[in-house]
Design an enzyme around this catalytic site. Structure first.
Site, PDB file in Angstrom:
ATOM      1  N   ILE A 236       0.815  -1.202   0.022  1.00  0.00           N
ATOM      2  CA  ILE A 236      -0.047  -0.094  -0.059  1.00  0.00           C
ATOM      3  C   ILE A 236       0.837   1.246  -0.096  1.00  0.00           C
ATOM      4  CG2 ILE A 236      -0.231   0.475   2.493  1.00  0.00           C
ATOM      5  CD1 ILE A 236      -3.207   0.226  -0.215  1.00  0.00           C
TER       6      ILE A 236
ATOM      7  N   GLU B  56       8.137  -4.186  10.640  1.00  0.00           N
ATOM      8  CA  GLU B  56       6.695  -3.355  10.863  1.00  0.00           C
ATOM      9  C   GLU B  56       5.388  -4.367  10.746  1.00  0.00           C
ATOM     10  OE1 GLU B  56       5.801  -0.240   7.602  1.00  0.00           O
ATOM     11  OE2 GLU B  56       3.714  -0.767   8.143  1.00  0.00           O
TER      12      GLU B  56
ATOM     13  N   HIS C 297       7.010 -11.932   5.269  1.00  0.00           N
ATOM     14  CA  HIS C 297       6.591 -11.430   3.949  1.00  0.00           C
ATOM     15  C   HIS C 297       7.740 -11.141   3.038  1.00  0.00           C
ATOM     16  CE1 HIS C 297       6.500  -8.065   6.618  1.00  0.00           C
ATOM     17  NE2 HIS C 297       6.931  -7.173   5.744  1.00  0.00           N
TER      18      HIS C 297
ATOM     19  N   HIS D  20       9.189  -8.959   0.211  1.00  0.00           N
ATOM     20  CA  HIS D  20       8.933  -7.804  -0.806  1.00  0.00           C
ATOM     21  C   HIS D  20       9.357  -7.983  -2.257  1.00  0.00           C
ATOM     22  CE1 HIS D  20       8.191  -4.515   2.323  1.00  0.00           C
ATOM     23  NE2 HIS D  20       8.774  -5.397   3.036  1.00  0.00           N
TER      24      HIS D  20
END
Ligand code: 5GP
Length: 131
Positions: free
Chosen positions: A30, A88, A93, A95
């Site tokens: 996002i 965070e 995850h 990227h």
């Protein structure tokens, strides 16, 4: 409490989905560093990527490879950079970031501000290329 990414997987929070299967989910970041910046996650909520069991871990990278191949067909770039940070959001995850120089991987760079239409357009194009 469920991570924000678990809520995305369950559809409780919207996302610009790129691809999914039984174990993995890919969606646009996002706050992207570049158009097409995508996150690839295991659906199973595990905070630290190196705590993922071997089979799920290997599958995550194979899934990310397929997503990267789709991104590079849509976003003009030298290659797709891959990194794992995870400071965070406590849900592992990867990227995937379209890059032309090493500076394009610098998370201190200002993030792009894209409209909903731009996100939707990018996601739709990458989705079409995912095999
Ligand atoms: P990291 O944990 O690797 O340091 O960064 C987490 C990444 O997740 C950031 O790039 C951030 O923009 C992205 N992110 C955080 N919350 C959301 C969200 O609700 N939706 C999406 N699509 N991305 C998010």
């Amino acid at each position: 409490m469920a991570s924000i990414f678990t809520k995305i997987v369950k559809g409780e929070i919207p996302s610009y989905k790129i691809a999914e299967d039984d174990n993995y989910y890919a969606f646009l970041d996002i706050n992207p560093l570049a158009k097409g910046h995508t996150l690839v996650i295991p659906k199973k909520e595990i905070d630290y990527i190196f705590d993922i069991d071997d089979d799920l871990y290997q599958g995550l990278f194979l899934f990310a490879k397929r997503v990267a191949k789709a991104i590079e067909k849509v976003i003009p770039c030298e290659r797709i950079g891959m990194t794992v940070i995870g400071l965070e959001v406590p849900h592992a995850h990867i990227h995937l970031i379209p890059i032309n120089s090493i500076y394009d991987m610098d998370f201190k760079q200002p993030k792009l501000k894209l409209s909903q239409e731009e996100f939707e357009d990018i996601a739709a194009k990458i989705r079409k290329e995912f095999i």
